[in-house]
Every structure is written in structure tokens, then in C-alpha cells.
Design an enzyme around this catalytic site. Structure first.
Site, short mmCIF file in Angstrom:
data_model
loop_
_atom_site.label_atom_id
_atom_site.label_comp_id
_atom_site.label_asym_id
_atom_site.label_seq_id
_atom_site.Cartn_x
_atom_site.Cartn_y
_atom_site.Cartn_z
CE LYS A 29 -4.46 0.78 0.33
NZ LYS A 29 -5.49 -0.19 -0.08
N1 GLU Z 1 -7.03 0.06 -3.39
C1 GLU Z 1 -7.81 -1.11 -3.71
C2 GLU Z 1 -7.88 -2.03 -2.51
O1 GLU Z 1 -7.71 -1.61 -1.40
C3 GLU Z 1 -7.34 -1.78 -4.99
C4 GLU Z 1 -5.94 -2.29 -4.99
C5 GLU Z 1 -5.46 -2.79 -6.34
O2 GLU Z 1 -6.24 -2.82 -7.28
O3 GLU Z 1 -4.29 -3.14 -6.41
O4 GLU Z 1 -8.21 -3.17 -2.63
#
Ligand code: GLU
Length: 446
Positions: free
Chosen positions: A131
């Protein structure tokens, strides 16, 4: 039958795993990262996951923090702080969103990166978890400033990401346009093959996938469609309320409505509106896109009344869907919530205390690593399309997404039956099972 959950997590000793002492980790019950690791370790103990896998998962592999200057429109330079936390890559490249928010901190990003490891494992996509984020208020930046902040951040972390190593995506405060700038910058500063696959959630015109924008909301609805019959419910004719009407909330609302359900109350950072006969979910989405929030929707001819925050939480519904930020369902809110099911469309929306209260009330919580996994699943499809230079039609995306979500829901149901635990613990057990098997084959280098 989804009977009242075995209250496995909340009644045990908080942060009781010996791993906390071994790694010198604090026992701070208010720290989101420690809360999540605590729940993961609890599931790991039930699964009897080997000690070395438990200590590996208790800390992220890499925590990257950068500071970078950006020239603002008025000519002065501002310094920004950016993060990328790479939690685990045992199952494949690190994967996870990029958040632009004024309240981004290292521990939150760590927490969300660990959830991505669990999420990707549970929905069977070949990724690990990561993240990232930039501490900024995207609403107060001009379009050009936002572009320069994004590009400068990519330049700062370009050596630590890549289409086969770490693949960011949209999250709170970022969108397809930000991903386009991200990919363009990365493609300009590296000569890697398939550089466009360094981020997902891109615009359709620039390597994006059909169905990616609605994917997280659609995944929530796919899970509900699969799991509601267990409690003798279906979407048709039933009610829901939503916190958050951004990308995830609005798609969940529109699809709930499309499948015959009623969205009776919606709240966001601007206010709350309700209609016991069902709000017009599509008109509300159009309104929010134009005005930036739900406040004032009651003045349109679409039939809605303004309600207070407390009225919103106390509205009686079948399914309550938090689709905004983390930790919104505190103890106070949990006491007010009047529903049968909470479907966590946001990451970690329920505090441990809120969870305890909901469980005591007999509310089923469909956990975030299951409900909110549709986005990363279609991100995986986008990455595959970029890598194979071929593009899928929407039917194929929807069908494949549904297949992944249904399979993950079944894994959670099976783990719950086998171990007699609540659904969150069952979801972690199912995710850890796959990770544990990968570690068993791989062993530990050297
Ligand atoms: N931000 C989204 C999540 O928390 C998508 C992450 C992604 O597509 O890599 O799942």
C-alpha cells in the site's frame, strides 16, 4: 446457515500472541496495524501456521518513506511525504493501492498493506500485498499540482516498484487519471518491458480494463448475492444503507438497486439523506459527481429527506455497507446500527470494540478482505491484459470477477464451518492457508 457467529476474536486476550514479545511489538489497542496483525496471528494460531511464517507476516518486508519537493501554482515549493509499504511477496509481486489523503500515516499504510496480502491470497490472484500514499489533500490541489505531485512521487520510488515487482493502483483520493500520470512517468524514467503494467486502474484509453471502475462495488454485491441466501435473504426486496458514495459506495448502491434492492439511507462527509421507499441510486450518483457530496440531494425532485448522523446509523436496514474510510464503526456507532449484516466494502471499517458490540447483537460481519477484493481482482485482469497485449470484453471481466468472488466466499464459509470461528477469522484462515502452502514449498532462503 449463518448462525450467530462464534465470538472467537473479541473475547480472547488482545494481542496475546507471543510473536508480539518476540518482535518487540507494542500492545497498543488503538493502533490499526497492531489490531490487524493481532487478528491475523490469532487466525494463524488456529490454523497452526508455522512459527517462521507468523513472524514473517507480523512485519512488512519493506517500509519506504520519501520526501520530495513540488512547485506549486503560485511559484513556491512545498515538501510532500510519500509512503510505499511492501508487506509480503510470497505469492507474487507486491500489489495495492495508492492513497492521497491529508491523514496518511506510516502505521495506517502498514495496516492496509497487510490487508492486501490477505486479500490477494483469499481471492486467488498471484500477488502479494502493498500500500502507498502521499500525505496531501487532493481536493485543495489544482489539476496541474496533482499531476506534478504524482509524477515527482513516481520518480522518487521508481527504483522500488515495477510491473513484475510492485504494482500500485487507485485507492482513496486517487483515480484513473492519477494512474495514467503514474504510468506515463514510469514509462519515461525506465526502459522496462511492459512498463505500462506498473499500475492498474488506468483509463480504458491507456491500458485500463473494462469493468475496473465498478469492480470493488460489484465485488461487494457478488459476495452478498452469494452469501445472503444462507440467512434466508436475497438482494431483491431488501434494504441497505451506505456510508460513502464515492467510487465503491456508489457502484455498490447502483448495483444493489439494479438487482431489486432498496438503498434507504446514504451518508458521506457532507451529510446524510434517506428515503424508506428507496433512494434513486443513479440520480444520487450523478448528483454527488456534480456537487461533491450527498448534502442537498433532498432539494432535488428525486424524493429524499435530510437526516442527522445518528438517524443515519439508527436506520433499520437488512445490510449496512461501510464504503468510506477505516475505523468508522466505533463502539458508539455499533450500538446505534440496526441491521442484520454488515458488508465491509471499505478496508478495516470496524474497530475491535465496534465488532464486539455488533457480534453481541447477532450482526454478521462480512469481512473487508472478502467484500472489498473485487478491485484488486479486476486489477489483476488488467495486468494480464497489459502483459498479453489483448483486451477482454466486459462480459468476460464480470464473469471472471464473479468466479473469483464466489470461490473466495466459499473458502470463507468452509473455514468457518471447519474451525467454528467468526467470518473475519475464517477469511484470514483461508488466506493464510494459501500463504502457508506457498511457504512450505518455497522454504526460507538460504
Ligand atoms: N485500493 C484497492 C484495494 O484496497 C485496490 C488495490 C489494487 O487494485 O491493487 O483493494
Amino acid at each position: 446457515m449463518m448462525s450467530k457467529a462464534t465470538i472467537a476474536s473479541p473475547s480472547r486476550e488482545l494481542m496475546g500472541s507471543p510473536v508480539f514479545d518476540e518482535l518487540g511489538m507494542e500492545r497498543d489497542p488503538d493502533n490499526l496495524y497492531l489490531q490487524i496483525i493481532d487478528s491475523v496471528l490469532h487466525a494463524a494460531e488456529i490454523l497452526e501456521l508455522p512459527h517462521h511464517v507468523q513472524i514473517i507476516l507480523a512485519q512488512p518486508k519493506n517500509e519506504i518513506m520519501v520526501h520530495f519537493p513540488v512547485k506549486m501554482d503560485d511559484g513556491h515549493h512545498a515538501l510532500f511525504k510519500g509512503y510505499r509499504v511492501q508487506h509480503n511477496n510470497a505469492l507474487g509481486p507486491y500489489k495495492g493501492g495508492l492513497r492521497f489523503h491529508h491523514d496518511v500515516h506510516l502505521d495506517d499504510v502498514k495496516a492496509l498493506s497487510a490487508l492486501m496480502t490477505m486479500k490477494c491470497s483469499l481471492v486467488d490472484v498471484p500477488y502479494g500485498g502493498a500500500k502507498g500514499g502521499i500525505k496531501c489533500d487532493p481536493r485543495s490541489l489544482s489539476r496541474d499540482e496533482l499531476m506534478r505531485v504524482t509524477r515527482r512521487f513516481v520518480a522518487a520510488i521508481a527504483q522500488q516498484i515495477g510491473p513484475d515487482y510492485d504494482i500500485p493502483a487507485p485507492d482513496v483520493g486517487t483515480n484513473a487519471q492519477v494512474m495514467a500520470w503514474f504510468a506515463d512517468t514510469y514509462m519515461s524514467v525506465t526502459e522496462k518491458q511492459d512498463a505500462i503494467a506498473v499500475v492498474t486502474g488506468k483509463p480504458i484509453e491507456f491500458g485500463g480494463s473494462l469493468g475496473r471502475e465498478k469492480a470493488t462495488g460489484q465485488g461487494v454485491i457478488d459476495v452478498l448475492q452469494e452469501m445472503l441466501p444462507e440467512v434466508g435473504m436475497e438482494i431483491k426486496g431488501h434494504t441497505c444503507s451506505l456510508i460513502g458514495y464515492g467510487n465503491v459506495g456508489s457502484w455498490a448502491g447502483k448495483l444493489w438497486h439494479e438487482r431489486g434492492g432498496k438503498v434507504v439511507a446514504v451518508m458521506d462527509h457532507t451529510g446524510a439523506v434517506a428515503n424508506p421507499q428507496g433512494l434513486d441510486a443513479i440520480a444520487l450518483d450523478d448528483y454527488v459527481r456534480e456537487k461533491g457530496g450527498v448534502a442537498g440531494f433532498e432539494k432535488t425532485p428525486h424524493g429524499a429527506t435530510k437526516i442527522t448522523e445518528d438517524e443515519f446509523y439508527s436506520t433499520k436496514v437488512d445490510v449496512f455497507i461501510p464504503a468510506a474510510l477505516e475505523q468508522m464503526i466505533t463502539a458508539d456507532k455499533a450500538r446505534m446500527i440496526n441491521c442484520k449484516i454488515v458488508a465491509e466494502a471499505a478496508n478495516a471499517p470496524t474497530t475491535p470494540e465496534g465488532e464486539r458490540i455488533l457480534m453481541e447483537k447477532g450482526v454478521e460481519i462480512l469481512p473487508a478482505i472478502l467484500c472489498s477484493a473485487g478491485g484488486v481482482t479486476v486489477s489483476y485482469f488488467e495486468w494480464v491484459q497489459n502483459k498479453t497485449h489483448s483486451y477482454w470484453d466486459l462480459e468476460k471481466v464480470d464473469e471472471e470477477l464473479n468466479r473469483h468472488m464466489v470461490k473466495a466466499a466459499h473458502k470463507v464459509q468452509q473455514a468457518r464451518k471447519r474451525f467454528g470461528v467468526d467470518l473475519r477469522t475464517a477469511a484470514y484462515i483461508a488466506a493464510l492457508d494459501r500463504l502457508g502452502k506457498a511457504y512450505k514449498c518455497r522454504g526460507i532462503f538460504p
